[in-house]
Scaffold this motif. Structure first.
Motif, PDB file in Angstrom:
ATOM      1  N   PRO A 134      13.657  -2.435   3.638  1.00  0.00           N
ATOM      2  CA  PRO A 134      13.231  -2.277   2.237  1.00  0.00           C
ATOM      3  C   PRO A 134      11.713  -2.306   2.080  1.00  0.00           C
ATOM      4  O   PRO A 134      11.019  -3.097   2.714  1.00  0.00           O
ATOM      5  CB  PRO A 134      13.862  -3.479   1.539  1.00  0.00           C
ATOM      6  CG  PRO A 134      15.008  -3.882   2.405  1.00  0.00           C
ATOM      7  CD  PRO A 134      14.568  -3.572   3.809  1.00  0.00           C
ATOM      8  N   THR A 135      11.244  -1.421   1.225  1.00  0.00           N
ATOM      9  CA  THR A 135       9.825  -1.341   0.890  1.00  0.00           C
ATOM     10  C   THR A 135       9.627  -1.900  -0.518  1.00  0.00           C
ATOM     11  O   THR A 135      10.602  -2.064  -1.266  1.00  0.00           O
ATOM     12  CB  THR A 135       9.345   0.121   0.910  1.00  0.00           C
ATOM     13  OG1 THR A 135      10.014   0.825  -0.151  1.00  0.00           O
ATOM     14  CG2 THR A 135       9.620   0.788   2.256  1.00  0.00           C
ATOM     15  N   PRO A 136       8.382  -2.162  -0.904  1.00  0.00           N
ATOM     16  CA  PRO A 136       8.144  -2.582  -2.294  1.00  0.00           C
ATOM     17  C   PRO A 136       8.660  -1.550  -3.301  1.00  0.00           C
ATOM     18  O   PRO A 136       9.211  -1.917  -4.342  1.00  0.00           O
ATOM     19  CB  PRO A 136       6.618  -2.722  -2.361  1.00  0.00           C
ATOM     20  CG  PRO A 136       6.220  -3.079  -0.957  1.00  0.00           C
ATOM     21  CD  PRO A 136       7.149  -2.269  -0.084  1.00  0.00           C
ATOM     22  N   ARG A 137       8.534  -0.255  -2.998  1.00  0.00           N
ATOM     23  CA  ARG A 137       9.045   0.782  -3.909  1.00  0.00           C
ATOM     24  C   ARG A 137      10.561   0.689  -4.040  1.00  0.00           C
ATOM     25  O   ARG A 137      11.107   0.852  -5.118  1.00  0.00           O
ATOM     26  CB  ARG A 137       8.633   2.171  -3.422  1.00  0.00           C
ATOM     27  CG  ARG A 137       9.022   3.279  -4.394  1.00  0.00           C
ATOM     28  CD  ARG A 137       8.489   4.637  -3.902  1.00  0.00           C
ATOM     29  NE  ARG A 137       8.633   5.667  -4.904  1.00  0.00           N
ATOM     30  CZ  ARG A 137       9.722   6.434  -5.033  1.00  0.00           C
ATOM     31  NH1 ARG A 137      10.746   6.292  -4.216  1.00  0.00           N
ATOM     32  NH2 ARG A 137       9.767   7.360  -5.976  1.00  0.00           N
ATOM     33  N   ASP A 138      11.255   0.440  -2.931  1.00  0.00           N
ATOM     34  CA  ASP A 138      12.716   0.279  -2.991  1.00  0.00           C
ATOM     35  C   ASP A 138      13.088  -0.863  -3.928  1.00  0.00           C
ATOM     36  O   ASP A 138      13.997  -0.742  -4.743  1.00  0.00           O
ATOM     37  CB  ASP A 138      13.290  -0.021  -1.600  1.00  0.00           C
ATOM     38  CG  ASP A 138      13.102   1.111  -0.604  1.00  0.00           C
ATOM     39  OD1 ASP A 138      13.029   2.287  -1.014  1.00  0.00           O
ATOM     40  OD2 ASP A 138      13.029   0.803   0.612  1.00  0.00           O
ATOM     41  N   ARG A 139      12.380  -1.978  -3.786  1.00  0.00           N
ATOM     42  CA  ARG A 139      12.672  -3.137  -4.645  1.00  0.00           C
ATOM     43  C   ARG A 139      12.361  -2.830  -6.105  1.00  0.00           C
ATOM     44  O   ARG A 139      13.103  -3.224  -7.007  1.00  0.00           O
ATOM     45  CB  ARG A 139      11.899  -4.354  -4.153  1.00  0.00           C
ATOM     46  CG  ARG A 139      12.414  -4.879  -2.819  1.00  0.00           C
ATOM     47  CD  ARG A 139      11.697  -6.178  -2.400  1.00  0.00           C
ATOM     48  NE  ARG A 139      11.915  -6.438  -0.998  1.00  0.00           N
ATOM     49  CZ  ARG A 139      11.118  -6.024  -0.005  1.00  0.00           C
ATOM     50  NH1 ARG A 139      10.015  -5.345  -0.272  1.00  0.00           N
ATOM     51  NH2 ARG A 139      11.402  -6.302   1.238  1.00  0.00           N
ATOM     52  N   ASP A 140      11.277  -2.098  -6.346  1.00  0.00           N
ATOM     53  CA  ASP A 140      10.937  -1.699  -7.721  1.00  0.00           C
ATOM     54  C   ASP A 140      11.993  -0.757  -8.283  1.00  0.00           C
ATOM     55  O   ASP A 140      12.371  -0.866  -9.451  1.00  0.00           O
ATOM     56  CB  ASP A 140       9.563  -1.028  -7.763  1.00  0.00           C
ATOM     57  CG  ASP A 140       8.418  -1.989  -7.517  1.00  0.00           C
ATOM     58  OD1 ASP A 140       8.635  -3.232  -7.554  1.00  0.00           O
ATOM     59  OD2 ASP A 140       7.287  -1.501  -7.278  1.00  0.00           O
ATOM     60  N   LEU A 141      12.466   0.170  -7.457  1.00  0.00           N
ATOM     61  CA  LEU A 141      13.527   1.075  -7.909  1.00  0.00           C
ATOM     62  C   LEU A 141      14.799   0.304  -8.239  1.00  0.00           C
ATOM     63  O   LEU A 141      15.433   0.556  -9.261  1.00  0.00           O
ATOM     64  CB  LEU A 141      13.820   2.145  -6.846  1.00  0.00           C
ATOM     65  CG  LEU A 141      12.849   3.311  -6.784  1.00  0.00           C
ATOM     66  CD1 LEU A 141      13.096   4.142  -5.533  1.00  0.00           C
ATOM     67  CD2 LEU A 141      12.957   4.174  -8.032  1.00  0.00           C
ATOM     68  N   ALA A 194      26.194  -1.762  -6.695  1.00  0.00           N
ATOM     69  CA  ALA A 194      25.490  -1.887  -5.413  1.00  0.00           C
ATOM     70  C   ALA A 194      24.365  -0.865  -5.357  1.00  0.00           C
ATOM     71  O   ALA A 194      24.386   0.139  -6.073  1.00  0.00           O
ATOM     72  CB  ALA A 194      26.449  -1.670  -4.244  1.00  0.00           C
ATOM     73  N   VAL A 195      23.405  -1.145  -4.498  1.00  0.00           N
ATOM     74  CA  VAL A 195      22.315  -0.212  -4.200  1.00  0.00           C
ATOM     75  C   VAL A 195      22.183  -0.159  -2.683  1.00  0.00           C
ATOM     76  O   VAL A 195      22.267  -1.185  -2.011  1.00  0.00           O
ATOM     77  CB  VAL A 195      20.979  -0.667  -4.842  1.00  0.00           C
ATOM     78  CG1 VAL A 195      19.849   0.298  -4.477  1.00  0.00           C
ATOM     79  CG2 VAL A 195      21.110  -0.781  -6.361  1.00  0.00           C
TER      80      VAL A 195
END
Length: 144
Positions: A99-106, A123-124
């Motif tokens: 996971p990247t910061p963008r993934d977490r933001d999404l 789920a994601v």
């Protein structure tokens, strides 16, 4: 799990069943989507069985989370008119499944959009070129 390892009865199971979830995501998300970037909304019946996958383009290098969220909100609004209220989301992108910061933001944006539209986000997942992984909620250690 890869799609070719799915048990024969995968379609009769809830998409969030941990024994099939990653394999179903691997089956649905195309290599092209993983290379280019895309967001998949996997619409579900109330019993969490797959109803319909929908793919939205996402260029992770050029689109910010807000632009992606605009498309997700519009789609959720339209789908809600057909009494669909259950969804799984997938972030398809190049790179690794870490996971990247963008993934977490999404994920946080998806959660907010679903709440606002009256949907349940079950789920994601992240689908990268060579793997699929569950993206848990912040502080959540459980998968799918």
């Amino acid at each position: 799990m890869r799609f070719d390892e799915l048990p024969r009865d995968w379609a009769q199971r809830p998409i969030t069943d941990p024994d099939v979830f990653e394999g179903v995501v691997d089956l649905i998300v195309t290599e092209q989507s993983r290379s280019d970037g895309a967001i998949y909304l996997l619409l579900c019946h109330p019993n969490r069985h797959l109803l319909q996958p929908i793919c939205l383009p996402d260029e992770p290098r050029r689109m910010d989370v807000g632009e992606v969220l605009d498309g997700v909100r519009l789609l959720l609004t339209e789908v809600s008119r057909h009494d669909v209220r259950d969804v799984v989301m997938v972030i398809a992108r190049p790179g690794r499944v870490t996971p990247t910061p963008r993934d977490r933001d999404l994920r946080a944006a998806f959660e907010g959009a679903c709440r606002g539209a009256g949907f349940t986000l079950h789920a994601v997942a992240i689908a990268a070129l060579d793997d699929v992984a569950v993206l848990p909620a912040e502080g959540d250690c459980a998968a799918a």
